[in-house]
Write an enzyme that holds these catalytic residues in place. Sequence first.
Site, PDB file in Angstrom:
ATOM      1  N   CYS A 123       6.733  14.882  -0.435  1.00 33.12           N
ATOM      2  CA  CYS A 123       5.324  14.511  -0.270  1.00 33.12           C
ATOM      3  C   CYS A 123       4.358  15.500  -0.925  1.00 33.12           C
ATOM      4  O   CYS A 123       3.159  15.238  -0.981  1.00 33.12           O
ATOM      5  CB  CYS A 123       4.987  14.352   1.208  1.00 33.12           C
TER       6      CYS A 123
ATOM      7  N   HIS B 160      -2.830  14.751   2.448  1.00 34.54           N
ATOM      8  CA  HIS B 160      -1.666  13.863   2.416  1.00 34.54           C
ATOM      9  C   HIS B 160      -1.703  12.948   3.640  1.00 34.54           C
ATOM     10  O   HIS B 160      -2.035  13.387   4.744  1.00 34.54           O
ATOM     11  CB  HIS B 160      -0.384  14.704   2.415  1.00 34.54           C
TER      12      HIS B 160
ATOM     13  N   ASN C 189       2.348   6.046   4.669  1.00 34.48           N
ATOM     14  CA  ASN C 189       2.668   7.232   3.865  1.00 34.48           C
ATOM     15  C   ASN C 189       3.353   6.779   2.569  1.00 34.48           C
ATOM     16  O   ASN C 189       4.502   6.351   2.594  1.00 34.48           O
ATOM     17  CB  ASN C 189       3.583   8.141   4.680  1.00 34.48           C
TER      18      ASN C 189
END
Length: 331
Positions: free
Chosen positions: A117, A257, A287
């Site tokens: 990520c 994020h 996500n």
Amino acid sequence: MSKLRAAITAVGGYVPQFVMTNQMLEELVDTNDEWITTRTGIKERRILKKEEGEGSSFLAIKAANDLLKKRGIEANEIDLIMVATATPDSMVASTAAFVASEIGATNAFAYDLLAACSSFLFGMSTASSYIESGRYKKVLLIGADKMSSIINYEDRTTCIIFGDGAGAVLFEPNREGLGLQDEYLRADGSGRKFLGMEAGGSLLPASHETIDANQHYIFQDGKSVFKFAVSNMADVAEKIMVRNNLKNTDVAWLVPHQANKRIIDATAKRMGLEASKVLMNIERYGNTTSATLPLLLYDFEDKLKKGDNLVFAAFGGGFTWGSIYLKWAYN
Ligand code: UT7
């Protein structure tokens, strides 16, 4: 003339058409909309279906072409293409090389960048360094992930979180003091036991046994990852503010994020930022791993003003995490 910096000069994005809602997941696993919403902030995510397109490259090409159109440049003007991704089309041959050929970037070299990520955040650092070297003028950084390709839709601890998407940004030289100002990037390999995919790499190549044991799907020990993410993302965001003498009133936007709304809220709180300064689209996309940061820029591009101070922050598998301070370069 001020120092040569790397500024973002254009943004593109793409999310697949199919919308998977929390209610649809209720049909697949033992979960419910209320749990998902309160624990993560997610309401729906996009999934790339075979009928629409295949592979992360499909998403990346869409985002890149969107950017080129908006910026009004030809693909052959690009010097370098990087695709940040945890779900490349295949092993060995990079997705970026394929993307470059497909969009017609005949003068570019291209490669992938993998840091889960944090891939896009780390890619921002890499892209900026190429520009700051003075050797390259146009670097295209794409974050693209087809997370649905590594999700077990019988595992409620992961399938509710992830979605597919892609975003792209163009970095170009800037002499007005705008662009990337500072970065604070970190990694800790002890984290790989908490989040990752066990098989399919050189450590545990694919076999009948690995398939039978569901080892080609992403796994995560959510509670442990949450603990690391919540403290580390807030720490680095605070550190970058302190190091650059940024007060909360100096920060125009937090670009975090999108893993869990609670992690984002904790980061914003530590920075002393009110909710109106926090870019968020987790409720619509979940996500999307490497695509979360550029998709925020894509969705909220209209709000960003030349000279705005943006603080990016991310945390991901590996573990990897960090924060970047960037001055926005256009209206
Ligand atoms: O982007 C890369 C980095 N990733 C992250 O940052 C993700 C970090 N982790 C998280 O966001 C959260 O840990 C999760 C959203 C994954 C899980 O939330 P949580 O509040 O940490 O839940 P938990 O794992 O502590 O589980 C709480 C309860 C458990 O039941 P018991 O033991 O209390 O009876 C779980 O079995 O919730 C249960 N549970 C669920 N219930 C309904 C776990 N998943 C689900 C689900 N639906 N999908």
